[in-house]
Design an enzyme around this catalytic site. Structure first.
Site, PDB file in Angstrom:
ATOM      1  N   CYS A 113       4.954 -15.008 -10.411  1.00 45.09           N
ATOM      2  CA  CYS A 113       6.197 -15.578  -9.851  1.00 45.09           C
ATOM      3  C   CYS A 113       6.218 -17.106  -9.903  1.00 45.09           C
ATOM      4  O   CYS A 113       7.258 -17.720  -9.686  1.00 45.09           O
ATOM      5  CB  CYS A 113       6.396 -15.114  -8.421  1.00 45.09           C
ATOM      6  SG  CYS A 113       6.393 -13.336  -8.280  1.00 45.09           S
ATOM      7  N   HIS A 253      10.786 -19.762  -4.414  1.00 45.59           N
ATOM      8  CA  HIS A 253      10.742 -18.436  -5.034  1.00 45.59           C
ATOM      9  C   HIS A 253      11.361 -17.449  -4.048  1.00 45.59           C
ATOM     10  O   HIS A 253      11.103 -17.490  -2.844  1.00 45.59           O
ATOM     11  CB  HIS A 253       9.290 -18.064  -5.340  1.00 45.59           C
ATOM     12  CG  HIS A 253       9.125 -16.632  -5.734  1.00 45.59           C
ATOM     13  ND1 HIS A 253       9.936 -16.034  -6.664  1.00 45.59           N
ATOM     14  CD2 HIS A 253       8.265 -15.669  -5.299  1.00 45.59           C
ATOM     15  CE1 HIS A 253       9.578 -14.775  -6.805  1.00 45.59           C
ATOM     16  NE2 HIS A 253       8.575 -14.527  -5.980  1.00 45.59           N
ATOM     17  N   ASN A 283      13.526  -9.902  -5.545  1.00 43.31           N
ATOM     18  CA  ASN A 283      12.515 -10.789  -6.118  1.00 43.31           C
ATOM     19  C   ASN A 283      12.514 -10.601  -7.637  1.00 43.31           C
ATOM     20  O   ASN A 283      12.139  -9.538  -8.119  1.00 43.31           O
ATOM     21  CB  ASN A 283      11.160 -10.426  -5.508  1.00 43.31           C
ATOM     22  CG  ASN A 283      10.012 -11.235  -6.070  1.00 43.31           C
ATOM     23  OD1 ASN A 283      10.168 -11.931  -7.072  1.00 43.31           O
ATOM     24  ND2 ASN A 283       8.858 -11.131  -5.450  1.00 43.31           N
TER      25      ASN A 283
HETATM   26  N1  ACO Z   1      11.169   1.356   4.060  1.00 44.25           N
HETATM   27  C1  ACO Z   1      10.775   1.816   5.248  1.00 44.25           C
HETATM   28  N2  ACO Z   1       9.542   1.632   5.727  1.00 44.25           N
HETATM   29  C2  ACO Z   1       8.684   0.940   4.967  1.00 44.25           C
HETATM   30  C3  ACO Z   1       9.029   0.421   3.712  1.00 44.25           C
HETATM   31  C4  ACO Z   1      10.324   0.676   3.259  1.00 44.25           C
HETATM   32  N3  ACO Z   1      10.773   0.235   2.066  1.00 44.25           N
HETATM   33  N4  ACO Z   1       7.972  -0.210   3.192  1.00 44.25           N
HETATM   34  C5  ACO Z   1       6.980  -0.129   4.104  1.00 44.25           C
HETATM   35  N5  ACO Z   1       7.410   0.572   5.162  1.00 44.25           N
HETATM   36  C6  ACO Z   1       6.655   0.918   6.363  1.00 44.25           C
HETATM   37  C7  ACO Z   1       5.179   0.949   6.124  1.00 44.25           C
HETATM   38  O1  ACO Z   1       4.799   2.198   5.573  1.00 44.25           O
HETATM   39  C8  ACO Z   1       4.649   0.755   7.515  1.00 44.25           C
HETATM   40  O2  ACO Z   1       4.718   1.972   8.200  1.00 44.25           O
HETATM   41  P1  ACO Z   1       3.523   2.417   9.177  1.00 44.25           P
HETATM   42  O3  ACO Z   1       3.506   1.356  10.237  1.00 44.25           O
HETATM   43  O4  ACO Z   1       3.998   3.736   9.637  1.00 44.25           O
HETATM   44  O5  ACO Z   1       2.324   2.423   8.319  1.00 44.25           O
HETATM   45  C9  ACO Z   1       5.671  -0.178   8.156  1.00 44.25           C
HETATM   46  O6  ACO Z   1       6.844  -0.086   7.332  1.00 44.25           O
HETATM   47  C10 ACO Z   1       5.243  -1.617   8.209  1.00 44.25           C
HETATM   48  O7  ACO Z   1       4.715  -1.984   6.946  1.00 44.25           O
HETATM   49  P2  ACO Z   1       4.188  -3.436   6.686  1.00 44.25           P
HETATM   50  O8  ACO Z   1       3.632  -3.511   5.301  1.00 44.25           O
HETATM   51  O9  ACO Z   1       3.340  -3.871   7.824  1.00 44.25           O
HETATM   52  O10 ACO Z   1       5.569  -4.237   6.761  1.00 44.25           O
HETATM   53  P3  ACO Z   1       5.779  -5.765   6.757  1.00 44.25           P
HETATM   54  O11 ACO Z   1       6.518  -6.188   7.932  1.00 44.25           O
HETATM   55  O12 ACO Z   1       4.512  -6.497   6.396  1.00 44.25           O
HETATM   56  O13 ACO Z   1       6.755  -5.924   5.534  1.00 44.25           O
HETATM   57  C11 ACO Z   1       6.759  -6.577   3.249  1.00 44.25           C
HETATM   58  C12 ACO Z   1       6.347  -5.507   4.248  1.00 44.25           C
HETATM   59  C13 ACO Z   1       8.267  -6.712   3.269  1.00 44.25           C
HETATM   60  C14 ACO Z   1       6.301  -6.163   1.852  1.00 44.25           C
HETATM   61  C15 ACO Z   1       6.119  -7.899   3.659  1.00 44.25           C
HETATM   62  O14 ACO Z   1       4.746  -7.726   3.892  1.00 44.25           O
HETATM   63  C16 ACO Z   1       6.308  -8.940   2.644  1.00 44.25           C
HETATM   64  O15 ACO Z   1       7.398  -9.402   2.399  1.00 44.25           O
HETATM   65  N6  ACO Z   1       5.217  -9.425   2.053  1.00 44.25           N
HETATM   66  C17 ACO Z   1       5.319 -10.462   1.072  1.00 44.25           C
HETATM   67  C18 ACO Z   1       5.213  -9.810  -0.169  1.00 44.25           C
HETATM   68  C19 ACO Z   1       6.163 -10.329  -1.139  1.00 44.25           C
HETATM   69  O16 ACO Z   1       6.965 -11.183  -0.927  1.00 44.25           O
HETATM   70  N7  ACO Z   1       6.022  -9.698  -2.243  1.00 44.25           N
HETATM   71  C20 ACO Z   1       6.861  -9.959  -3.289  1.00 44.25           C
HETATM   72  C21 ACO Z   1       6.016  -9.960  -4.459  1.00 44.25           C
HETATM   73  S1  ACO Z   1       4.992 -11.272  -4.402  1.00 44.25           S
HETATM   74  C22 ACO Z   1       5.570 -12.303  -5.438  1.00 44.25           C
HETATM   75  O17 ACO Z   1       6.689 -12.667  -5.333  1.00 44.25           O
HETATM   76  C23 ACO Z   1       4.709 -12.642  -6.553  1.00 44.25           C
END
Ligand code: ACO
Length: 328
Positions: A113, A253, A283
């Site tokens: 990214c 980003h 993204n």
């Molecule tokens: N819909 C519903 N529930 C979901 C989903 C979904 N799409 N995805 C995850 N969950 C659930 C999980 O299974 C988990 O359930 P559990 O508690 O029963 O196990 C719960 O939601 C919480 O999951 P977390 O991973 O703790 O959620 P978090 O608040 O951390 O959000 C997210 C996840 C959005 C991915 C966040 O961590 C994030 O934005 N991270 C940054 C990653 C990023 O930006 N990645 C993009 C790619 S990186 C780049 O750009 C190079």
């Protein structure tokens, strides 16, 4: 030394809009979860017959038009992508062919990214050292092809799109003022496609385990992003001998609104001055910063002389920021 900057910019997003409600039908998720955790409402998915090079080509045509140069004046093509059309062939070569250019050098930059920032950095140096006059920098992605549509943790986050910039000499004092790039190398599965490379070529087992799709440790990426986005933006500002208040806008980003909100608090720069369009596109990795810039230009939000920062972070883990005085 002559100033170097963006002389023309273009972007392209595929027509097919996939909303959070559409994804509710594919995986166990909800519009509410996706919106509140990420800020994303919809994204674009490329048509079946559209590959990364097709999106990049369309963005490139617009960038060249906007730069008002003859296409033959392009001396080099650099493509930043994590979703090349083919594993071994540079996507830049495919775009060269589509543009009808021959002989000019072409290569891809792999910095996930942060790719657009890395590619602009390379172009900046190559023009400053007079190797080339005009370089076409493209960030293009079809992340829908590597997203696992059975994994709700990742498939809701990504979209497809492309942006291109013609980089060349600009009026003295304008253009790129400073660059700061870095990386924290890791091999712990924070963000990668585990199989299909030289370490784990695809076989029946990797396909069965869906290791040919992108895997991500969301929380680790989140922590990393919240740390580096402010840090590297401030580093680039320091190098330019500027303060955050000197910026009219930051183009981060577009991964997650919560990351941008946290960065806004950390560097005490108002959220409204961070350009955000991840709600519409999700993204788009190496394309996201360029698409954001292109949209802002269309809306008349950037004027000649505005100081802006472009800041990226992503797989690798990589990060980088560029401060520029907009040149047109
Ligand atoms: N819909 C519903 N529930 C979901 C989903 C979904 N799409 N995805 C995850 N969950 C659930 C999980 O299974 C988990 O359930 P559990 O508690 O029963 O196990 C719960 O939601 C919480 O999951 P977390 O991973 O703790 O959620 P978090 O608040 O951390 O959000 C997210 C996840 C959005 C991915 C966040 O961590 C994030 O934005 N991270 C940054 C990653 C990023 O930006 N990645 C993009 C790619 S990186 C780049 O750009 C190079």
């Amino acid at each position: 030394m002559q100033s170097v900057g963006i002389k023309g910019l273009g972007y392209y997003v595929p027509e097919n809009i996939v909303t959070n409600f559409d994804l509710e039908k594919v995986v166990d998720t909800s519009d509410e979860w996706i919106r509140t955790r990420t800020g994303i409402e919809e994204r674009r998915f490329a048509a079946e017959d559209e590959a990364t090079s097709d999106l990049g080509y369309k963005a490139a045509i617009k960038a060249i038009e906007n730069a008002k140069i003859d296409i033959q004046e392009i001396g080099l093509i650099i493509v930043a992508t994590a979703t090349a059309d083919y594993l071994t062939q540079p996507t830049a070569c495919l775009i060269q062919k589509k543009l009808g250019l021959s002989k000019i050098p072409c290569f891809d930059v792999g910095a996930a990214c942060t790719g657009f920032i890395y590619a602009l950095t390379v172009a900046n140096s190559m023009i400053k050292t007079k190797l080339f006059k005009n370089i076409l920098v493209i960030g293009a992605e079809t992340l829908s092809r590597i997203a696992d549509m059975k994994d709700r943790n990742t498939c809701v986050l990504f979209g497809d799109g492309a942006a291109a910039a013609v980089v060349g000499n600009v009026e003295e004092g304008y253009g790129i003022l400073s660059v700061s790039i870095g990386a924290e190398g890791e091999d712990d599965m924070v963000l990668k496609i585990p199989a299909g490379g030289s370490k784990f070529p695809n076989n029946e087992r990797t396909i069965e385990n869906r290791e040919n799709f992108l895997k991500m440790n969301g929380q680790e990426v989140f922590k990393f992003a919240v740390k580096v986005l402010p840090k590297v933006t401030l580093e680039a500002l320091n190098q330019a001998e500027m303060k955050v208040d000197d910026l009219s806008m930051i183009f981060p980003h577009q991964a997650n609104l919560r990351i941008i909100e946290a960065a806004s608090k950390r560097i005490d720069f108002p959220l409204e001055k961070f350009y955000v369009n991840l709600n519409k596109y999700g993204n788009t990795s190496a394309a996201s910063i360029g698409i954001a810039l292109g949209e802002a230009l269309e809306k008349g939000l950037i004027k000649k002389g505005d100081n802006i920062a472009l800041t990226g972070f992503g797989g690798g883990l990589t990060y980088g920021s560029i401060v520029m005085k907009w040149a047109y």
